[in-house]
Design an enzyme around this catalytic site. Structure first.
Site, PDB file in Angstrom:
ATOM      1  N   MET A  33       0.850  -1.199   0.000  1.00  0.00           N
ATOM      2  CA  MET A  33       0.000   0.000   0.000  1.00  0.00           C
ATOM      3  C   MET A  33       0.888   1.252   0.000  1.00  0.00           C
ATOM      4  SD  MET A  33      -3.421  -0.983   2.078  1.00  0.00           S
ATOM      5  CE  MET A  33      -2.809  -0.731   3.715  1.00  0.00           C
ATOM      6  N   HIS A  37       9.120   1.049   3.334  1.00  0.00           N
ATOM      7  CA  HIS A  37      10.220   1.075   4.299  1.00  0.00           C
ATOM      8  C   HIS A  37      11.075  -0.171   4.081  1.00  0.00           C
ATOM      9  CE1 HIS A  37       7.783  -1.873   6.360  1.00  0.00           C
ATOM     10  NE2 HIS A  37       6.794  -1.010   6.516  1.00  0.00           N
ATOM     11  N   HIS A  40       9.411  -3.508   3.287  1.00  0.00           N
ATOM     12  CA  HIS A  40       8.976  -3.714   1.901  1.00  0.00           C
ATOM     13  C   HIS A  40      10.178  -4.063   1.014  1.00  0.00           C
ATOM     14  CE1 HIS A  40       5.725  -0.858   3.307  1.00  0.00           C
ATOM     15  NE2 HIS A  40       5.013  -1.864   2.856  1.00  0.00           N
ATOM     16  N   GLN A  64     -10.427  -2.675   2.257  1.00  0.00           N
ATOM     17  CA  GLN A  64      -9.962  -3.342   3.482  1.00  0.00           C
ATOM     18  C   GLN A  64      -9.938  -2.428   4.696  1.00  0.00           C
ATOM     19  OE1 GLN A  64      -6.007  -4.210   1.570  1.00  0.00           O
ATOM     20  NE2 GLN A  64      -5.216  -3.897   3.630  1.00  0.00           N
ATOM     21  N   GLU A 152       5.726 -11.545   7.223  1.00  0.00           N
ATOM     22  CA  GLU A 152       5.173 -12.254   8.386  1.00  0.00           C
ATOM     23  C   GLU A 152       4.628 -11.285   9.423  1.00  0.00           C
ATOM     24  OE1 GLU A 152       8.193 -14.856   9.852  1.00  0.00           O
ATOM     25  OE2 GLU A 152       7.772 -16.377   8.324  1.00  0.00           O
ATOM     26  N   GLN A 157      -2.916 -12.113   7.903  1.00  0.00           N
ATOM     27  CA  GLN A 157      -3.096 -11.836   6.474  1.00  0.00           C
ATOM     28  C   GLN A 157      -2.356 -12.881   5.628  1.00  0.00           C
ATOM     29  OE1 GLN A 157      -2.857  -7.844   4.446  1.00  0.00           O
ATOM     30  NE2 GLN A 157      -0.754  -8.465   4.076  1.00  0.00           N
ATOM     31  N   VAL A 180      10.994  -7.284   9.510  1.00  0.00           N
ATOM     32  CA  VAL A 180      12.191  -6.458   9.712  1.00  0.00           C
ATOM     33  C   VAL A 180      11.915  -5.561  10.916  1.00  0.00           C
ATOM     34  CG1 VAL A 180      13.727  -4.739   8.688  1.00  0.00           C
ATOM     35  CG2 VAL A 180      12.704  -6.507   7.242  1.00  0.00           C
TER      36      VAL A 180
END
Ligand code: PAF
Length: 282
Positions: A33, A37, A40, A64, A152, A157, A180
């Site tokens: 989305m 950071h 991603h 959502q 994770e 999700q 992370v």
């Protein structure tokens, strides 16, 4: 620096994706989305190892978000995101439009039960996973991707997307990518941008509590006691806790046989009006 192509329409996306498939390339999709950071970028790094071409989609999916959630204030940072994607060597940045994703009269959704009905995020964000499953199915189908990476950090999700992909026989391999974290343990999230400087230290306590909980489970303390104490500790630290739960890591249902099942500890808690989620394996 690689020249990252940009697609905004489905036709533009297909032009590139079809050409890659014609060349026999495999395609990885990294659905996001935006407000990108390091977390991603880890998804992108993994995607690059798994396929010949990488597409990153950036779409703040209205379906959502519930009433009163942060859809309007969700950070939108297109220029900065593009810069990061170019530096990361992404082949295509795809910015779907609401008009094309949800055309006039749109009335088809993907509804998942099982891990989407675990009494975790679903209990606090009604309709959220229908929105996620619907958009992810659409992103998979439109891009024709062979693999897709998911963090994770959003563990429920991840399990919902795995279930949906299997149930709909979508030919996409789901690759989970570990969370992370900042040095403090705080999981990276686009929503961390909402935290006041003074709240960041407190926010890191979530990870500390998760680790303590995992340690206690290893020592044989019951899942119920660990969950109860974890909630208590975070409440005392100033959080408003939505859940602190120990679950079966695959089904996300309550634990029946603690010693035999794979376990996951999951938390959602608010600091002021910032809602944070995190989880670890136990
Ligand atoms: O995790 C996210 O950023 C979103 O839920 C996703 C998977 C991109 C679907 O909108």
């Amino acid at each position: 620096m690689k020249s990252t192509k940009i697609a905004r329409t489905l036709d533009e996306l297909r032009l590139h994706a079809d050409a890659w498939r014609d060349l026999g390339y495999t395609i990885a999709l990294v659905p996001t989305m935006g407000a990108l950071h390091e977390g991603h970028l880890k998804l992108v790094e993994t995607a690059k190892r798994e396929a010949d071409a990488v597409i990153v989609s950036i779409f703040v999916n209205p379906l959502q978000f519930g009433k009163g959630e942060d859809f309007d204030r969700y950070p939108r940072t297109e220029e900065k995101d593009l810069k990061k994607l170019r530096a990361a060597g992404v082949d295509l940045a795809w910015f779907p439009t609401v008009e094309e994703m949800y055309p006039e009269g749109f009335c088809t959704t993907v509804h998942v039960e099982g891990p989407a009905k675990a009494g975790l995020e679903d209990a606090h964000r009604p309709g959220h996973f229908d929105g996620v499953a619907t958009v992810v199915a659409k992103l998979f189908i439109a891009s024709g991707c062979h693999v897709a990476t998911f963090g994770e950090k959003d563990y429920q999700q991840l399990q919902v997307v795995r279930r949906m992909t299997r149930d709909l026989n979508l030919p996409v391999t789901i690759i989970p990518v570990p969370t992370v974290r900042e040095e403090s343990g705080l999981a990276l999230s686009s929503r961390n941008a909402y935290l006041e400087p003074g709240q960041r230290e407190t926010a890191a306590l979530i990870h500390a509590e998760l680790r303590r909980a995992a340690e206690r489970l290893k020592q044989g303390v019951s899942a119920e006691a660990v969950a109860f104490d974890g909630r208590q500790a975070l409440t005392e630290a100033g959080f408003d806790v939505d859940y602190f739960a120990v679950r079966n890591a695959e089904t996300l249902q309550p634990v029946k046989d603690q010693r035999a099942e794979p376990l996951r500890i999951l938390v959602a808690a608010r600091l002021g009006d910032v809602r944070l989620i995190d989880n670890i394996a136990a």
